[in-house]
Write a protein that holds these residues in place. Sequence first.
Motif, PDB file in Angstrom:
ATOM      1  N   GLY A 162       0.811  -1.210   0.000  1.00 29.00           N
ATOM      2  CA  GLY A 162       0.000   0.000   0.000  1.00 29.00           C
ATOM      3  C   GLY A 162       0.842   1.256   0.000  1.00 29.00           C
ATOM      4  O   GLY A 162       0.527   2.229  -0.700  1.00 29.00           O
ATOM      5  N   ARG A 163       1.934   1.253   0.779  1.00 30.97           N
ATOM      6  CA  ARG A 163       2.800   2.437   0.811  1.00 30.97           C
ATOM      7  C   ARG A 163       3.518   2.623  -0.525  1.00 30.97           C
ATOM      8  O   ARG A 163       3.656   3.755  -1.020  1.00 30.97           O
ATOM      9  CB  ARG A 163       3.813   2.294   1.945  1.00 30.97           C
ATOM     10  CG  ARG A 163       3.200   2.418   3.331  1.00 30.97           C
ATOM     11  CD  ARG A 163       4.270   2.506   4.399  1.00 30.97           C
ATOM     12  NE  ARG A 163       4.995   1.250   4.526  1.00 30.97           N
ATOM     13  CZ  ARG A 163       4.637   0.264   5.345  1.00 30.97           C
ATOM     14  NH1 ARG A 163       3.533   0.379   6.086  1.00 30.97           N
ATOM     15  NH2 ARG A 163       5.347  -0.839   5.445  1.00 30.97           N
ATOM     16  N   ALA A 164       3.966   1.523  -1.109  1.00 32.68           N
ATOM     17  CA  ALA A 164       4.632   1.624  -2.409  1.00 32.68           C
ATOM     18  C   ALA A 164       3.661   2.093  -3.492  1.00 32.68           C
ATOM     19  O   ALA A 164       4.035   2.883  -4.375  1.00 32.68           O
ATOM     20  CB  ALA A 164       5.249   0.283  -2.794  1.00 32.68           C
ATOM     21  N   SER A 165       2.419   1.622  -3.444  1.00 35.80           N
ATOM     22  CA  SER A 165       1.435   2.066  -4.429  1.00 35.80           C
ATOM     23  C   SER A 165       1.109   3.544  -4.255  1.00 35.80           C
ATOM     24  O   SER A 165       0.847   4.257  -5.229  1.00 35.80           O
ATOM     25  CB  SER A 165       0.160   1.223  -4.308  1.00 35.80           C
ATOM     26  OG  SER A 165      -0.439   1.392  -3.023  1.00 35.80           O
ATOM     27  N   GLY A 166       1.125   4.036  -3.008  1.00 29.13           N
ATOM     28  CA  GLY A 166       0.916   5.460  -2.775  1.00 29.13           C
ATOM     29  C   GLY A 166       2.015   6.308  -3.393  1.00 29.13           C
ATOM     30  O   GLY A 166       1.754   7.391  -3.941  1.00 29.13           O
ATOM     31  N   LEU A 167       3.268   5.820  -3.331  1.00 23.30           N
ATOM     32  CA  LEU A 167       4.377   6.535  -3.958  1.00 23.30           C
ATOM     33  C   LEU A 167       4.208   6.566  -5.477  1.00 23.30           C
ATOM     34  O   LEU A 167       4.422   7.606  -6.123  1.00 23.30           O
ATOM     35  CB  LEU A 167       5.694   5.867  -3.579  1.00 23.30           C
ATOM     36  CG  LEU A 167       6.969   6.460  -4.169  1.00 23.30           C
ATOM     37  CD1 LEU A 167       7.145   7.909  -3.732  1.00 23.30           C
ATOM     38  CD2 LEU A 167       8.183   5.637  -3.760  1.00 23.30           C
ATOM     39  N   LEU A 168       3.815   5.438  -6.070  1.00 26.19           N
ATOM     40  CA  LEU A 168       3.562   5.400  -7.508  1.00 26.19           C
ATOM     41  C   LEU A 168       2.434   6.345  -7.904  1.00 26.19           C
ATOM     42  O   LEU A 168       2.496   7.029  -8.941  1.00 26.19           O
ATOM     43  CB  LEU A 168       3.221   3.968  -7.929  1.00 26.19           C
ATOM     44  CG  LEU A 168       4.367   3.055  -8.368  1.00 26.19           C
ATOM     45  CD1 LEU A 168       3.845   1.645  -8.604  1.00 26.19           C
ATOM     46  CD2 LEU A 168       5.047   3.593  -9.611  1.00 26.19           C
ATOM     47  N   LEU A 169       1.409   6.392  -7.076  1.00 26.81           N
ATOM     48  CA  LEU A 169       0.261   7.245  -7.372  1.00 26.81           C
ATOM     49  C   LEU A 169       0.664   8.713  -7.397  1.00 26.81           C
ATOM     50  O   LEU A 169       0.231   9.487  -8.266  1.00 26.81           O
ATOM     51  CB  LEU A 169      -0.836   6.996  -6.337  1.00 26.81           C
ATOM     52  CG  LEU A 169      -2.170   7.723  -6.551  1.00 26.81           C
ATOM     53  CD1 LEU A 169      -2.793   7.294  -7.868  1.00 26.81           C
ATOM     54  CD2 LEU A 169      -3.113   7.445  -5.387  1.00 26.81           C
ATOM     55  N   LYS A 170       1.510   9.142  -6.459  1.00 27.40           N
ATOM     56  CA  LYS A 170       1.956  10.530  -6.438  1.00 27.40           C
ATOM     57  C   LYS A 170       2.757  10.889  -7.675  1.00 27.40           C
ATOM     58  O   LYS A 170       2.613  11.980  -8.248  1.00 27.40           O
ATOM     59  CB  LYS A 170       2.806  10.773  -5.171  1.00 27.40           C
ATOM     60  CG  LYS A 170       2.013  10.710  -3.885  1.00 27.40           C
ATOM     61  CD  LYS A 170       2.924  10.978  -2.691  1.00 27.40           C
ATOM     62  CE  LYS A 170       2.148  10.909  -1.390  1.00 27.40           C
ATOM     63  NZ  LYS A 170       3.022  11.118  -0.200  1.00 27.40           N
ATOM     64  N   ILE A 171       3.631   9.949  -8.111  1.00 26.49           N
ATOM     65  CA  ILE A 171       4.440  10.219  -9.307  1.00 26.49           C
ATOM     66  C   ILE A 171       3.549  10.377 -10.538  1.00 26.49           C
ATOM     67  O   ILE A 171       3.736  11.303 -11.351  1.00 26.49           O
ATOM     68  CB  ILE A 171       5.453   9.081  -9.509  1.00 26.49           C
ATOM     69  CG1 ILE A 171       6.425   9.002  -8.323  1.00 26.49           C
ATOM     70  CG2 ILE A 171       6.216   9.270 -10.805  1.00 26.49           C
ATOM     71  CD1 ILE A 171       7.265  10.228  -8.109  1.00 26.49           C
ATOM     72  N   LEU A 172       2.555   9.519 -10.665  1.00 29.03           N
ATOM     73  CA  LEU A 172       1.673   9.586 -11.850  1.00 29.03           C
ATOM     74  C   LEU A 172       0.815  10.843 -11.814  1.00 29.03           C
ATOM     75  O   LEU A 172       0.549  11.459 -12.860  1.00 29.03           O
ATOM     76  CB  LEU A 172       0.798   8.335 -11.923  1.00 29.03           C
ATOM     77  CG  LEU A 172       1.554   7.014 -12.178  1.00 29.03           C
ATOM     78  CD1 LEU A 172       0.561   5.861 -12.214  1.00 29.03           C
ATOM     79  CD2 LEU A 172       2.342   7.081 -13.463  1.00 29.03           C
ATOM     80  N   GLU A 173       0.375  11.262 -10.642  1.00 32.19           N
ATOM     81  CA  GLU A 173      -0.411  12.487 -10.533  1.00 32.19           C
ATOM     82  C   GLU A 173       0.423  13.709 -10.890  1.00 32.19           C
ATOM     83  O   GLU A 173      -0.065  14.630 -11.574  1.00 32.19           O
ATOM     84  CB  GLU A 173      -0.984  12.613  -9.122  1.00 32.19           C
ATOM     85  CG  GLU A 173      -2.083  11.597  -8.816  1.00 32.19           C
ATOM     86  CD  GLU A 173      -2.576  11.704  -7.392  1.00 32.19           C
ATOM     87  OE1 GLU A 173      -1.916  12.439  -6.605  1.00 32.19           O
ATOM     88  OE2 GLU A 173      -3.589  11.066  -7.049  1.00 32.19           O
ATOM     89  N   ARG A 174       1.690  13.726 -10.470  1.00 34.74           N
ATOM     90  CA  ARG A 174       2.559  14.841 -10.827  1.00 34.74           C
ATOM     91  C   ARG A 174       2.839  14.861 -12.322  1.00 34.74           C
ATOM     92  O   ARG A 174       2.930  15.939 -12.939  1.00 34.74           O
ATOM     93  CB  ARG A 174       3.869  14.750 -10.044  1.00 34.74           C
ATOM     94  CG  ARG A 174       3.732  14.975  -8.559  1.00 34.74           C
ATOM     95  CD  ARG A 174       5.057  14.844  -7.848  1.00 34.74           C
ATOM     96  NE  ARG A 174       6.040  15.806  -8.358  1.00 34.74           N
ATOM     97  CZ  ARG A 174       7.311  15.849  -7.961  1.00 34.74           C
ATOM     98  NH1 ARG A 174       7.751  14.986  -7.064  1.00 34.74           N
ATOM     99  NH2 ARG A 174       8.120  16.752  -8.473  1.00 34.74           N
ATOM    100  N   ALA A 175       2.985  13.664 -12.926  1.00 33.92           N
ATOM    101  CA  ALA A 175       3.238  13.610 -14.363  1.00 33.92           C
ATOM    102  C   ALA A 175       2.040  14.110 -15.150  1.00 33.92           C
ATOM    103  O   ALA A 175       2.181  14.825 -16.159  1.00 33.92           O
ATOM    104  CB  ALA A 175       3.596  12.187 -14.767  1.00 33.92           C
ATOM    105  N   GLN A 176       0.827  13.775 -14.711  1.00 34.55           N
ATOM    106  CA  GLN A 176      -0.363  14.206 -15.414  1.00 34.55           C
ATOM    107  C   GLN A 176      -0.620  15.701 -15.224  1.00 34.55           C
ATOM    108  O   GLN A 176      -1.076  16.384 -16.139  1.00 34.55           O
ATOM    109  CB  GLN A 176      -1.570  13.399 -14.944  1.00 34.55           C
ATOM    110  CG  GLN A 176      -1.553  11.945 -15.378  1.00 34.55           C
ATOM    111  CD  GLN A 176      -2.787  11.190 -14.926  1.00 34.55           C
ATOM    112  OE1 GLN A 176      -3.565  11.685 -14.118  1.00 34.55           O
ATOM    113  NE2 GLN A 176      -2.930   9.966 -15.424  1.00 34.55           N
ATOM    114  N   SER A 177      -0.313  16.205 -14.042  1.00 29.38           N
ATOM    115  CA  SER A 177      -0.532  17.638 -13.796  1.00 29.38           C
ATOM    116  C   SER A 177       0.445  18.511 -14.563  1.00 29.38           C
ATOM    117  O   SER A 177       0.141  19.644 -14.919  1.00 29.38           O
ATOM    118  CB  SER A 177      -0.417  17.936 -12.297  1.00 29.38           C
ATOM    119  OG  SER A 177       0.901  17.623 -11.832  1.00 29.38           O
ATOM    120  N   SER A 178       1.638  17.969 -14.840  1.00 32.78           N
ATOM    121  CA  SER A 178       2.619  18.758 -15.594  1.00 32.78           C
ATOM    122  C   SER A 178       2.295  18.788 -17.077  1.00 32.78           C
ATOM    123  O   SER A 178       2.756  19.656 -17.792  1.00 32.78           O
ATOM    124  CB  SER A 178       4.030  18.180 -15.384  1.00 32.78           C
ATOM    125  OG  SER A 178       4.097  16.841 -15.872  1.00 32.78           O
TER     126      SER A 178
END
Length: 330
Positions: A314-330
């Motif tokens: 769950g913690r690792a998936s949360g880290l992946l989720l943050k990276i993908l959200e930052r990529a989409q927002s940029s």
Amino acid sequence: MGSSARKKREKTKDFQKQKLKVGKAKPRAENHTNTSFRSQVIVLNQQLDINAPSQSAVFLHQISLLNSRSDSQRRDALASLTTYVASSLPASGLPVPTSSLLSSICPLMLDGSAGVRNQLLKLFRALPCEDVRDHVNKALPYLRAAMTHLSRDIRLSSLDFVSFMIKAAGLELISCPGGWHQTLECFTTVLGWRSTDASRWSASKASFAGDPKSTARVMQVLAEFLHAGLVTDEQSSSGTSAVLAGFPLWEVETVLVPGKSNAYAHLNLFGPQPEDENQILDDQQDRLQDFARNFQAPIWAGIDAARKEGGELGRASGLLLKILERAQSS
């Protein structure tokens, strides 16, 4: 008369059997040679050379030992090379070109001995980052082969090599031919995220099934890889635009002198047309489009399933989720 009797006795003396007594040593023969002494002189058939071999000769000899059948000999050879590199660079160069050295040591990523792989990682860390950046394409095939190897230990240790390459030469890793697409395929294969159906990929997690810690480690390295390919490049380009914001020209960065060699390799002006998976995705938008077209759906499905399991996954998936959200927002 007396003389003839004496001669007769002397002739028969050699054929007479001597009588031995208990506790008394047998008399020695007349031609006996005493060999009880010890010599203090060492005689060599081939005399040793008084001149010690040069450091370059020792370095080349250690490289030749990397093909030895003994695990300990390969490990000791890597340790010797690591010591030489750490003590010599950057004051003096290596006796061999860096490309030749990497061609000799990169196959050891697939070595069956854990000690050899650990020592190889130390040697990579001792090399200058500039040399590693210039020859990422030599190490990438072995990295992908180690990530999908049949041995569980080799697959797990390959994550350390991938993480090192991302930190030392992240931009070069994702920009070389196949560096982005094929490496993402290896990540999704190891995790079993090849389908958007969670029931299908969860049932085919053969790489690290039953080991959440190892699976979480794969997800962490995947997050580092996605950050290097989808987020870091955007931050660096935005920083350049901010510096040139007041300059009275539009898109100044497009006319600046390139900061890397072969800056237009992604255009492939003189080579054959590569396949989609072997293309050079030098631009961040191209990588983002490739990710959205081929990997976004299964990775999102894998993240959702990992969040439901909780814990380290769950913690690792949360880290992946943050990276993908930052990529989409940029």
